[in-house]
Design a protein around this motif. Sequence first.
Motif, PDB file in Angstrom:
ATOM      1  N   ILE A   1      -1.662  -4.525 -10.626  1.00  0.00           N
ATOM      2  CA  ILE A   1      -1.392  -3.210 -11.185  1.00  0.00           C
ATOM      3  C   ILE A   1      -1.716  -2.220 -10.069  1.00  0.00           C
ATOM      4  O   ILE A   1      -2.794  -2.293  -9.469  1.00  0.00           O
ATOM      5  N   ALA A   2      -0.767  -1.338  -9.787  1.00  0.00           N
ATOM      6  CA  ALA A   2      -0.952  -0.379  -8.684  1.00  0.00           C
ATOM      7  C   ALA A   2      -0.619   1.025  -9.152  1.00  0.00           C
ATOM      8  O   ALA A   2       0.156   1.219 -10.102  1.00  0.00           O
ATOM      9  N   LEU A   3      -1.194   1.989  -8.457  1.00  0.00           N
ATOM     10  CA  LEU A   3      -0.829   3.384  -8.672  1.00  0.00           C
ATOM     11  C   LEU A   3       0.515   3.656  -8.033  1.00  0.00           C
ATOM     12  O   LEU A   3       0.836   3.078  -6.986  1.00  0.00           O
TER      13      LEU A   3
ATOM     14  N   GLY B   1       8.042   1.972  -4.803  1.00  0.00           N
ATOM     15  CA  GLY B   1       7.492   3.198  -4.220  1.00  0.00           C
ATOM     16  C   GLY B   1       5.984   3.195  -4.168  1.00  0.00           C
ATOM     17  O   GLY B   1       5.355   4.245  -4.241  1.00  0.00           O
ATOM     18  N   SER B   2       5.396   2.037  -4.028  1.00  0.00           N
ATOM     19  CA  SER B   2       3.944   1.921  -3.928  1.00  0.00           C
ATOM     20  C   SER B   2       3.614   1.007  -2.756  1.00  0.00           C
ATOM     21  O   SER B   2       4.474   0.695  -1.939  1.00  0.00           O
ATOM     22  N   SER B   3       2.365   0.601  -2.676  1.00  0.00           N
ATOM     23  CA  SER B   3       1.941  -0.269  -1.579  1.00  0.00           C
ATOM     24  C   SER B   3       0.648  -0.973  -1.970  1.00  0.00           C
ATOM     25  O   SER B   3       0.010  -0.640  -2.971  1.00  0.00           O
ATOM     26  N   LEU B   4       0.261  -1.935  -1.155  1.00  0.00           N
ATOM     27  CA  LEU B   4      -0.923  -2.740  -1.437  1.00  0.00           C
ATOM     28  C   LEU B   4      -2.195  -1.890  -1.502  1.00  0.00           C
ATOM     29  O   LEU B   4      -3.095  -2.189  -2.289  1.00  0.00           O
ATOM     30  N   ASP B   5      -2.262  -0.816  -0.721  1.00  0.00           N
ATOM     31  CA  ASP B   5      -3.470   0.017  -0.742  1.00  0.00           C
ATOM     32  C   ASP B   5      -3.586   0.834  -2.024  1.00  0.00           C
ATOM     33  O   ASP B   5      -4.622   1.455  -2.273  1.00  0.00           O
ATOM     34  N   GLN B   6      -2.557   0.816  -2.862  1.00  0.00           N
ATOM     35  CA  GLN B   6      -2.589   1.516  -4.153  1.00  0.00           C
ATOM     36  C   GLN B   6      -2.943   0.591  -5.311  1.00  0.00           C
ATOM     37  O   GLN B   6      -3.015   1.022  -6.460  1.00  0.00           O
ATOM     38  N   VAL B   7      -3.183  -0.700  -5.022  1.00  0.00           N
ATOM     39  CA  VAL B   7      -3.503  -1.672  -6.071  1.00  0.00           C
ATOM     40  C   VAL B   7      -4.895  -1.394  -6.635  1.00  0.00           C
ATOM     41  O   VAL B   7      -5.861  -1.251  -5.879  1.00  0.00           O
TER      42      VAL B   7
ATOM     43  N   GLY C   1       5.747   5.486 -14.084  1.00  0.00           N
ATOM     44  CA  GLY C   1       5.634   6.843 -13.566  1.00  0.00           C
ATOM     45  C   GLY C   1       4.277   7.096 -12.956  1.00  0.00           C
ATOM     46  O   GLY C   1       4.142   7.842 -11.991  1.00  0.00           O
ATOM     47  N   MET C   2       3.251   6.459 -13.501  1.00  0.00           N
ATOM     48  CA  MET C   2       1.900   6.578 -12.965  1.00  0.00           C
ATOM     49  C   MET C   2       1.419   5.249 -12.379  1.00  0.00           C
ATOM     50  O   MET C   2       0.746   5.228 -11.361  1.00  0.00           O
ATOM     51  N   PHE C   3       1.791   4.161 -13.050  1.00  0.00           N
ATOM     52  CA  PHE C   3       1.366   2.825 -12.623  1.00  0.00           C
ATOM     53  C   PHE C   3       2.567   1.922 -12.414  1.00  0.00           C
ATOM     54  O   PHE C   3       3.586   2.066 -13.083  1.00  0.00           O
ATOM     55  N   ILE C   4       2.380   0.952 -11.539  1.00  0.00           N
ATOM     56  CA  ILE C   4       3.321  -0.140 -11.341  1.00  0.00           C
ATOM     57  C   ILE C   4       2.638  -1.400 -11.863  1.00  0.00           C
ATOM     58  O   ILE C   4       1.558  -1.761 -11.404  1.00  0.00           O
ATOM     59  N   PHE C   5       3.255  -2.053 -12.826  1.00  0.00           N
ATOM     60  CA  PHE C   5       2.765  -3.314 -13.366  1.00  0.00           C
ATOM     61  C   PHE C   5       3.653  -4.412 -12.797  1.00  0.00           C
ATOM     62  O   PHE C   5       4.809  -4.551 -13.227  1.00  0.00           O
TER      63      PHE C   5
END
Length: 126
Positions: A122-124, A66-72, A25-29
């Motif tokens: 790990i990404a936002l 639902g994330s991307s590399l710039d959120q890592v 919900g907050m992070f992608i592992f």
Amino acid sequence: MSKQPIATDRAPGALGPYSQAIDTGMFIFASGQLGLDPVSGDMAEGVQEQARVALQNVIAVLEAAGSSLDQVVKTTVFLQDMNDFAAMNEIYGQFFQEPYPARSAVQVARLPKDALVEIEVIALKK
């Protein structure tokens, strides 16, 4: 905090009992990605091409979440041989921009499928 598995056919499927990624919900592992072509299952040749394909697989998993590399915010790079660090780093630097994520890089005795490099992140969540 929820825990939802992420799966995409745009990256190689899990080689065992684990998820490609977990969304809290907050992070992608994201689990470690190898330089495996998701369609053919073939391993890329050489550490630079394996790093490139591994990072493309990371992008596919992050996009599915639902994330991307710039959120890592954190990466871990596993190398079969630390002498390949500079070659891997050259490719790695083509994928990330400032502010760069925190990173660890370690040499390991062996990687799945005898890969030369594996990359986890790990990404936002966006």
